[in-house]
Write a protein that holds these residues in place. Structure first.
Motif, PDB file in Angstrom:
ATOM      1  N   SER A 147       0.832  -1.228   0.000  1.00  0.00           N
ATOM      2  CA  SER A 147       0.000   0.000   0.000  1.00  0.00           C
ATOM      3  C   SER A 147       0.860   1.270   0.000  1.00  0.00           C
ATOM      4  O   SER A 147       0.348   2.355  -0.241  1.00  0.00           O
ATOM      5  CB  SER A 147      -0.965  -0.001   1.186  1.00  0.00           C
ATOM      6  OG  SER A 147      -0.274   0.286   2.383  1.00  0.00           O
ATOM      7  N   THR A 154      -7.151  -4.104  -1.695  1.00  0.00           N
ATOM      8  CA  THR A 154      -8.263  -4.276  -0.757  1.00  0.00           C
ATOM      9  C   THR A 154      -7.894  -5.383   0.226  1.00  0.00           C
ATOM     10  O   THR A 154      -6.990  -6.160  -0.043  1.00  0.00           O
ATOM     11  CB  THR A 154      -9.576  -4.586  -1.524  1.00  0.00           C
ATOM     12  OG1 THR A 154     -10.613  -4.787  -0.600  1.00  0.00           O
ATOM     13  CG2 THR A 154      -9.448  -5.822  -2.392  1.00  0.00           C
ATOM     14  N   LEU A 156      -6.991  -4.724   3.523  1.00  0.00           N
ATOM     15  CA  LEU A 156      -6.062  -4.280   4.571  1.00  0.00           C
ATOM     16  C   LEU A 156      -6.664  -4.573   5.952  1.00  0.00           C
ATOM     17  O   LEU A 156      -7.884  -4.699   6.086  1.00  0.00           O
ATOM     18  CB  LEU A 156      -5.814  -2.771   4.452  1.00  0.00           C
ATOM     19  CG  LEU A 156      -4.823  -2.311   3.371  1.00  0.00           C
ATOM     20  CD1 LEU A 156      -4.875  -0.794   3.232  1.00  0.00           C
ATOM     21  CD2 LEU A 156      -3.402  -2.765   3.689  1.00  0.00           C
ATOM     22  N   GLY A 162      -9.021  -1.070   6.336  1.00  0.00           N
ATOM     23  CA  GLY A 162      -9.578  -2.149   5.523  1.00  0.00           C
ATOM     24  C   GLY A 162     -10.653  -2.927   6.265  1.00  0.00           C
ATOM     25  O   GLY A 162     -11.027  -2.572   7.389  1.00  0.00           O
ATOM     26  N   VAL A 313     -14.364  -8.643   0.206  1.00  0.00           N
ATOM     27  CA  VAL A 313     -13.415  -7.608  -0.226  1.00  0.00           C
ATOM     28  C   VAL A 313     -14.066  -6.667  -1.244  1.00  0.00           C
ATOM     29  O   VAL A 313     -13.748  -5.477  -1.298  1.00  0.00           O
ATOM     30  CB  VAL A 313     -12.072  -8.173  -0.764  1.00  0.00           C
ATOM     31  CG1 VAL A 313     -11.267  -8.803   0.337  1.00  0.00           C
ATOM     32  CG2 VAL A 313     -12.258  -9.164  -1.884  1.00  0.00           C
ATOM     33  N   GLU A 316     -15.706  -3.980   0.543  1.00  0.00           N
ATOM     34  CA  GLU A 316     -14.772  -2.951   1.016  1.00  0.00           C
ATOM     35  C   GLU A 316     -14.622  -1.867  -0.051  1.00  0.00           C
ATOM     36  O   GLU A 316     -14.549  -0.669   0.261  1.00  0.00           O
ATOM     37  CB  GLU A 316     -13.418  -3.588   1.325  1.00  0.00           C
ATOM     38  CG  GLU A 316     -12.422  -2.602   1.892  1.00  0.00           C
ATOM     39  CD  GLU A 316     -11.071  -3.248   2.198  1.00  0.00           C
ATOM     40  OE1 GLU A 316     -11.038  -4.383   2.689  1.00  0.00           O
ATOM     41  OE2 GLU A 316     -10.052  -2.595   1.925  1.00  0.00           O
TER      42      GLU A 316
END
Ligand code: NAD
Length: 368
Positions: A147, A154, A156, A162, A313, A316
């Motif tokens: 990152s 995605t 995290l 995340g 995810v 997210e």
């Protein structure tokens, strides 16, 4: 050094001479990039199979491949699988996968960090066409390093903004898939009283075994790690040694370890009525879907059953709501029910039907 394959607007693919020596692989990908990292000297691969439904999402695998062509093939095969998984789950996502080719003696410390930064640069160079996440060999701590070079990721940890570990959502989805299998096979009743054999008590399997026990199943468990045996009592389950687990007599065999659990060697000896688990690529070869059907064993295609983590995810990216993620993961029961209905209509295996469902969605998006 960077090698790139990109499908041109007329759909033709130019294969650079450097790749011509790599063994055949279905090259229907939009883009494949291979780059040797400036910091680490290690190769990274990103395969973008499809962005028809949305950006290509797929985790980062950090693995040692004795033959680097295998890394390319693995990334391409897994990316194609992600396209199917997202399409069948109704998500606006395409399929992609990233790989860092680790040295044989492991990848630690400053060298690991260098490789992750290199990989982050490669992700960033694709400008959002590919979104990375965690996969085999990569950890949340690795994603934090990636990152630093790209925001196209995605999964995290929550303290980094995340949504955290997707495994509980994968487990919710697999339980929903088992419910669909039970309804299809026995036409009555729910999970209570069904005998299930969960093989692999890792992030997904341990939580799933707990959920199945809570739902009233007779649970048998197995793992190659003897330390996992301690879970057996807590679950009120029965332990099976890993060498025997695949051939356990049960209603539902639940492979939650590595891929390739069902092979030409064991398919005729299985003593279950249903195979439904979280492991990716459970069938060592696609033709085993027919072999299972011939034996009257109902198989839940893995990319349908294990989509809960991907749903998590995806949420997210869309603005996370745990409630909605659970609802979508539970929806796998309905999706799988549709797969079985299409299989009955077409007279095909559930695997072929699941591919057809995913393809229909992709074809319709291409028409729009
Ligand atoms: P994990 O590494 O946490 O757990 C795997 C477990 O399987 C470990 O406990 C390991 O000891 C055990 N194991 C390995 N080989 C075995 C064997 N031959 N017999 C019995 N046990 C064995 O992995 P995980 O995150 O729980 O994922 C499990 C499977 O589900 C993998 O195939 C993964 O690709 C797939 N999957 C996971 C997710 C997720 O959200 N974690 C999502 C989709 C698919």
């Amino acid at each position: 050094m960077a090698i790139a394959i990109r499908r041109s607007s007329n759909g033709k693919i130019a294969t650079p001479p450097a790749l011509a020596t790599i063994a055949p692989v279905a090259l229907d990908h939009e883009q494949v990039v291979v780059r040797r990292g400036e910091r680490s000297g290690l190769y990274s691969v990103i395969a973008v199979h499809s962005t028809v439904l949305g950006p290509a999402l797929g985790g980062l695998r950090i693995w040692h491949y004795p033959d680097q062509g295998d890394a390319l093939r693995d990334a391409m095969r897994l990316a194609a699988g992600m396209t199917l998984k997202a399409a069948a789950a109704g998500l606006d996502l395409g399929g992609g996968k990233g790989v860092i080719c680790a040295p044989p003696d492991g990848l630690d410390g400053a060298h690991r960090r260098a490789a992750l930064l290199d990989f982050g640069d490669l992700v960033e160079s694709l400008d959002g066409r590919y979104i990375t996440a965690e996969d085999v060999g990569a950890s949340p701590a690795d994603l934090i390093v990636v990152s630093q070079r790209t925001s196209h990721l995605t999964g995290l940890p929550p303290d980094r903004g995340g949504s955290g570990d997707p495994s509980p959502f994968t487990a919710i989805g697999v339980e929903a898939a088992i419910r669909a299998c039970v309804a299809e096979r026995w036409r009555y009743g729910g999970l209570a009283g069904r005998t299930v054999c969960v093989i692999g008590l890792g992030h997904v399997g341990a939580g799933l075994a707990r959920r199945l026990a809570d739902a009233g199943c007779e649970v048998i468990v197995s793992d190659i790690d003897p330390g996992k045996r301690a879970l057996t009592d807590a679950l009120g389950a029965t332990w099976r040694e890993p060498g025997e687990a695949m051939l356990t007599e049960c209603d539902v065999l639940v492979p939650c370890a590595l891929g390739g659990a069902i092979t030409a060697d064991n398919v005729d000896s299985l003593r279950c009525e249903v195979v439904c688990g979280s492991a990716n690529n459970q069938l060592a070869a696609d033709s085993l879907a027919e072999a299972l059907a011939e034996r009257g064993i109902l198989y839940a295609p893995d990319f349908i059953a294990n989509a809960g983590g991907l749903i998590h995810v995806f949420m997210e990216l869309k603005g996370y709501s745990e409630e909605h993620a659970v609802e979508l993961a539970e929806g796998i029961e309905e999706t799988l029910g549709r797969v079985f209905a299409v299989a009955a209509q077409l007279g095909s295996t559930p695997l072929a039907a699941a591919r057809e469902l995913a393809d229909r969605r992709l074809r319709s998006a291409l028409r729009d």
